[in-house]
Every structure is written in structure tokens, then in C-alpha cells.
Design a protein around this motif. Structure first.
Motif, mmCIF file in Angstrom:
data_model
loop_
_atom_site.group_PDB
_atom_site.id
_atom_site.type_symbol
_atom_site.label_atom_id
_atom_site.label_comp_id
_atom_site.label_asym_id
_atom_site.label_seq_id
_atom_site.Cartn_x
_atom_site.Cartn_y
_atom_site.Cartn_z
ATOM 1 N N UNK A 182 3.522 -5.225 8.019
ATOM 2 C CA UNK A 182 4.495 -3.975 8.480
ATOM 3 C C UNK A 182 3.524 -2.707 8.471
ATOM 4 N N UNK A 183 3.332 -2.107 9.542
ATOM 5 C CA UNK A 183 2.512 -0.986 9.497
ATOM 6 C C UNK A 183 3.107 0.368 9.109
ATOM 7 N N UNK A 184 2.419 1.232 8.217
ATOM 8 C CA UNK A 184 3.243 2.340 7.706
ATOM 9 C C UNK A 184 3.484 3.362 9.036
ATOM 10 N N UNK A 226 0.831 -1.147 -0.001
ATOM 11 C CA UNK A 226 -0.189 0.130 -0.028
ATOM 12 C C UNK A 226 0.941 1.148 0.239
ATOM 13 N N UNK A 227 0.388 2.127 -0.715
ATOM 14 C CA UNK A 227 1.368 3.359 -1.180
ATOM 15 C C UNK A 227 1.001 4.298 -0.186
ATOM 16 N N UNK A 228 1.676 3.962 1.206
ATOM 17 C CA UNK A 228 1.160 5.281 2.153
ATOM 18 C C UNK A 228 2.286 6.289 2.150
ATOM 19 N N UNK A 229 3.422 6.066 1.538
ATOM 20 C CA UNK A 229 4.396 7.068 1.490
ATOM 21 C C UNK A 229 3.932 8.386 0.706
ATOM 22 N N UNK A 230 3.018 8.178 -0.277
ATOM 23 C CA UNK A 230 2.471 9.391 -1.141
ATOM 24 C C UNK A 230 1.814 10.260 0.066
ATOM 25 N N UNK A 231 1.189 9.788 1.206
ATOM 26 C CA UNK A 231 0.733 10.536 2.223
ATOM 27 C C UNK A 231 1.885 11.570 2.915
ATOM 28 N N UNK A 232 1.833 12.933 2.379
ATOM 29 C CA UNK A 232 2.820 13.890 2.803
ATOM 30 C C UNK A 232 1.955 14.635 3.926
ATOM 31 N N UNK A 233 1.868 15.777 3.308
ATOM 32 C CA UNK A 233 1.313 16.895 4.319
ATOM 33 C C UNK A 233 0.146 17.369 3.409
ATOM 34 N N UNK A 290 4.136 9.220 6.206
ATOM 35 C CA UNK A 290 4.147 7.889 6.571
ATOM 36 C C UNK A 290 4.965 7.030 5.635
ATOM 37 N N UNK A 291 5.258 5.831 5.966
ATOM 38 C CA UNK A 291 6.117 4.658 5.143
ATOM 39 C C UNK A 291 5.079 3.991 4.414
ATOM 40 N N UNK A 292 5.524 3.138 3.473
ATOM 41 C CA UNK A 292 4.553 2.347 2.775
ATOM 42 C C UNK A 292 4.143 1.379 3.616
ATOM 43 N N UNK A 293 3.196 0.793 3.340
ATOM 44 C CA UNK A 293 2.761 -0.653 4.164
ATOM 45 C C UNK A 293 2.936 -1.788 3.546
#
Length: 422
Positions: free
Chosen positions: A340-342, A287-294, A312-315
């Protein structure tokens, strides 16, 4: 007071995550009674369950006639935030006269899902799914040292996805669909803590996407030889334009708006027949959680009120499972998984005591006759120990210190479902 409002608005990011601390960030994984018993191993491959279409629409190929399936899941979480340090400004004045523990913030939750397919001809199958891909609730005690960050949190989503699959050859099928999603957010916090504010009023933030978010789902299924399957599914990002209000005590509400984008997910699975009665399967999910910036928050005049810092990091999720046909009417299954949680110590907040976790699952299916089937699944999750480490350098909480362990003791998940075939 303005600083407390900024903290409260920034907590919207944490609220979205706390909605599903049991699927990695806010993605609710519990969409199938069948795959619950496998720890979701093989969920992007074809089985007797229709629910694999949630992860891979190509798996609808092979379901004959008209079929309908429902999955009803209940999650029983347990988690406590126990703070060691709690201050409210750069001077380091400690919070006093309230408990440093949140109490059990877990709230039992019901996760429904439904699926339906119709075989239009030998090659084309149509279907529709209804799910709650995001949504949960956390509720610490009203008066505690972290009350400026969390008094209660709630997220509700409804996702309807019409889709179609096509069998291109005897070995290869593809599928696609359109996601239509509604989201509603509700957050309550306190505008201060004792002794600064002896009876702190409640700060309530509500938001929803009245225009609905739209996305896509794609998938492919490959059967290289008899008894072997490889599946891949993709659920796209969905943008939500939230509109809502912020209310402090009895003050007039402040209209606000924010745009957030849910991350995309890729699921890859295999399934292998080991004997006529025994099958093995596995799944890897990203899951592309690293796209979550601000993300900025605005009032209706277009002025930015605050930022929503995620960072966040990727999950990642990895599972292995097995099924065995004990009888022509009874199939048992077992699964193990690691997630692995983000979320880590650098971005964990009291609204999101999320951490890596180990899954242990088992399930059973009973085939009453040719047109009625029943599934049950159970999972026990073992979250790893984690800590909250908010300090004055934290991007979301200027001049605030909150530090202490999170006791994610356990999560129990029970799921019951069934299918009708015509």
C-alpha cells in the motif's frame, strides 16, 4: 519566474520520493538476494542469509565464526505520465507545442548491499551492514508538458550500520545498532514551457547532508519452540540537514538549506518449519510516512524561500512466502506480496507516479560447500493504475493544472548475491 522557482524548490519533496518508487515512497526494499525471491517474507527472522540484520539486528545471533555477504540488485522500471490537461496559470492557458507524454521516465538502477558478522562468543555477535536505503533516478523527455516539474531526478544515499546482538536465553535474542547515513539530491526542471518561454532554461537544484544523519536500529528474535520464529525490527527516523544551491540557466547560484526527517519503519515477521525440508514465512511492515507534513526551505540568511508539502499517508507491506530444500545443496523459494503506497491521487505528482502494487517473486540458493553459497532472486511488480490530479487548490502548485493517467506498466528486479564463511 519567481513562481517557477517556488515550484522547482517544492519539487524537492517529490524528488526524494521518486528515488524509490519500488519500496513504497522512497524506501528501497531491495536489500537482499535471498529475500528478493520470497517477496521479503520472513525478512526479520533468522536464516542462512546475513541480510536479515538490515531489518532486525537480533537475527545475527546464530551465525558462527566470521561471515560476509553481498547482494547486487538491478531494477528495470517502466512508467509513463500521459497528461490529459496541462495549464500554467489561473486563466487556464493550455501548454502547447510540446508532447503531453513524459515518455518512459524509468531509469535502470543498481542497488548494492553488503553484510558482515563475527561471533565474539557463544552469546554475542557483532556485525556491520552497508546499504543504499534511499536512492533512484527518473528521467522524462526534456521537452514535455510537465517540464516545469521534472526534467530529471536523482538521489544517492549510503548507510553504514555497526550493530551487535546478544542471546539472552536459548529462546530470546536482542540486537541494536547505530545508523550513519549520507544523502545527495539532484533535481533538474525547466523555468517555463512554450509558448511563454520558447527555450526554457534548466533549473537545477542540488543538495547534500555534509554532516551525515544518525539514527538507530533495534530488534528482537523469539523462538518459542523448535522450528518456530517471531522477529520484530525497528529502523528509526534520520534527520538530514541539506545544504545546496539552486541555479536557473546561467544566473548565479542561490544557496539554500532544508531539514528533512526520514520516517521510521517497523517490520514484524514469522517463520515456521512445516517439514524438515519445507518452511513457511510472512512479513508485515509499517512505515510512518504520515509524519511527513510540510518542511520549510531557507536561504542562508534564514529567510524562508518555499514550503515542501508532503502530506502522505502511512505505508504498509504484507508478504507471504515459502522455501523448500530440493537437495542438501539447493533451496528454492517463492513469495507473494501486496504494498500500500503512501501516495494517492491527492498527493501524487509527475515526479512521483507511485501507486499500490502486487509482488510476484521466486529465487534459488546453491550451497557449493561449507563456506561458499550463492543466491539469486527475481521479482515482477504489477503496479495499479493511477492518476495525477494537480489543480489550483493543490498545496504545492498554485495556479497550476496537471491531470492525466500514469501508466506504471511493470517493474522487473533481478538480484544475485553470495556468502563466504570462515
Amino acid at each position: 519566474m519567481s513562481r517557477y522557482l517556488t515550484i522547482t524548490i517544492a519539487s524537492l519533496s517529490s524528488l526524494l520520493i521518486a528515488s524509490s518508487a519500488y519500496g513504497g515512497a522512497f524506501a528501497v526494499r531491495e536489500q537482499s538476494s535471498w529475500y528478493q525471491g520470497l517477496s521479503f517474507a520472513g525478512n526479520a527472522t533468522h536464516s542462512k542469509s546475513l541480510s536479515s540484520m538490515y531489518w532486525n539486528p537480533a537475527t545475527m545471533t546464530g551465525h558462527e565464526g566470521w561471515q560476509g555477504e553481498t547482494s547486487q540488485t538491478v531494477v528495470f522500471p517502466n512508467a509513463t505520465v500521459s497528461l490529459d490537461v496541462a495549464t500554467i496559470d489561473l486563466i487556464g492557458i493550455p501548454i502547447v507545442d510540446v508532447p503531453y507524454s513524459s515518455g518512459d521516465i524509468g531509469v535502470d538502477a543498481w542497488v548494492p548491499a553488503s553484510y558482515s558478522t563475527w561471533q565474539a562468543n557463544d552469546r554475542v555477535t557483532l556485525g556491520v551492514s552497508t546499504n543504499a536505503p534511499f536512492g533512484f533516478e527518473t528521467k522524462p523527455r526534456i521537452e514535455w508538458a510537465g517540464q516545469t516539474y521534472a526534467r530529471s531526478s536523482r538521489v544517492l544515499t549510503v548507510n553504514v550500520t555497526p550493530m551487535a546482538s546478544v542471546k539472552l536465553t536459548e529462546k530470546f535474542s536482542v540486537g541494536a545498532g547505530v545508523q550513519v547515513e549520507y544523502i545527495q539530491v539532484r533535481l533538474k526542471s525547466a523555468a517555463g514551457v512554450p509558448p511563454i518561454v520558447p527555450k526554457a532554461p534548466t533549473v537545477e537544484l542540488r543538495g547534500e547532508d555534509n554532516n551525515l544523519g544518525v539514527g538507530a536500529t533495534l530488534g528482537a528474535l523469539f523462538r518459542p519452540w523448535e522450528g518456530t520464529q517471531f522477529g520484530i525490527g525497528y529502523r528509526s527516523p534520520i534527520e538530514h540537514n541539506l545544504k545546496g544551491r539552486l541555479v536557473v540557466g546561467g544566473d548565479p547560484p542561490l544557496p539554500i538549506r532544508a531539514t528533512i526527517v526520514m520516517p521510521e519503519t517497523v517490520t514484524v515477521s514469522f517463520q515456521q518449519e512445516l517439514t524438515e525440508e519445507w518452511r513457511g514465512m510472512g512479513t508485515f511492515e509499517w512505515t510512518h510516512w504520515s509524519r511527513f507534513g510540510t518542511f520549510p526551505v531557507f536561504n542562508l540568511q534564514g529567510q524562508m524561500v518555499a514550503d515542501l508539502p508532503f502530506q502522505y499517508n502511512d505505508g504498509y507491506f504484507l508478504s507471504l512466502g515459502t522455501e523448500y530444500d530440493f537437495h542438501q545443496r539447493v533451496t528454492g523459494r517463492f513469495g507473494l506480496a501486496y504494498e500500500w503506497s503512501p501516495i494517492d491521487e491527492h498527493n501524487r505528482t509527475p515526479r512521483l507516479p507511485d501507486s499500490n502494487r502486487f509482488w510476484l517473486s521466486a529465487g534459488l540458493s546453491y550451497f557449493h560447500n561449507e563456506w561458499i553459497e550463492v543466491d539469486v532472486g527475481y521479482s515482477h511488480l504489477f503496479p495499479e493504475s493511477s492518476n495525477i490530479n494537480i489543480n489550483p487548490a493543490h498545496p504545492a502548485y498554485e495556479g497550476i493544472t496537471i491531470q492525466g493517467p500514469v501508466k506504471n506498466t511493470h517493474v522487473d528486479i533481478v538480484s544475485v548475491g553470495g556468502r563466504l564463511k570462515f
